[in-house]
Design an enzyme around this catalytic site. Sequence first.
Site, PDB file in Angstrom:
ATOM      1  CB  SER A 134      -0.685   1.743   0.028  1.00 42.56           C
ATOM      2  OG  SER A 134      -0.046   2.559   0.995  1.00 42.56           O
ATOM      3  CE1 TYR A 157       3.854   0.656  -1.265  1.00 40.92           C
ATOM      4  CE2 TYR A 157       2.863   2.671  -0.398  1.00 40.92           C
ATOM      5  CZ  TYR A 157       2.987   1.294  -0.386  1.00 40.92           C
ATOM      6  OH  TYR A 157       2.241   0.549   0.496  1.00 40.92           O
ATOM      7  CE  LYS A 161       1.278  -1.224  -2.997  1.00 39.65           C
ATOM      8  NZ  LYS A 161       0.973  -2.660  -3.218  1.00 39.65           N
TER       9      LYS A 161
END
Length: 248
Positions: A134, A157, A161
């Site tokens: 990401s 997150y 990632k």
Amino acid sequence: MFTGLKDKVIIVTGSGGLIGAEVVSCLIEHGSKVIGLDVHNENENTDFYNCDITNYDQLDEVLDKIGSKYGRIDGLVNLAYPRTKDWGVKFEAEPLSSWQTNVEIQLNSVFYICQKVLKVMKEQKSGSIVNTGSIYGVVGNDFTIYEDFGGTSPAAYSAIKGGVINFSKYLASYYGKYNIRVNCISPGGVLDESKQHPSFIKKYSDKSPMKRLANPEEMAPPVAFLLSESASYITGHNLMVDGGWTAI
């Protein structure tokens, strides 16, 4: 058209998701034998297995079935995105247990399926894996795009990632001598109007050099390219598919 995808046996996890469905369609157009793994959204054009990738016993069973049926695995695309029900709480309120669980079901599941599939690829001395990072595994978050509606991007997150991206580079270094390539794509914001606040869409678009979010179908060709023989000398790469977000 990308070369070398016809008749290749390619597993796509999260095959029923926003990006997954587009990747499946793109690979089928290139003649690949696509195997979809998901907990919902069966695709009639794939060899589909209802599979929770966080259930390792279930995953082992499915991979054994795939091995028995096809005798090989040429490609793996990791797009599944499992997460806890409290996903999206602000950092101050995030319980340690939630952080730990999300690392387990997201990052650790990528480790597990890669380890299993790479064993097959090593024996056949060929294969290609595409993992999903990401923009927020590469750069810090712009929290102003969430301000108007009190949203946020989860702390886990970014950590997960970022981990996936560097893990992909590790695997590329480790397995390159076996003619196995491991790469990553890092999407920017992908349009999903049913789930995204109008303020987020506007603010994200205003900041993006291309002045919009990506359409889901724009994520599929980069994945297909990295899987294909057109990318035969590309490994350990993190391809930013972000409309220039990380360029500014």
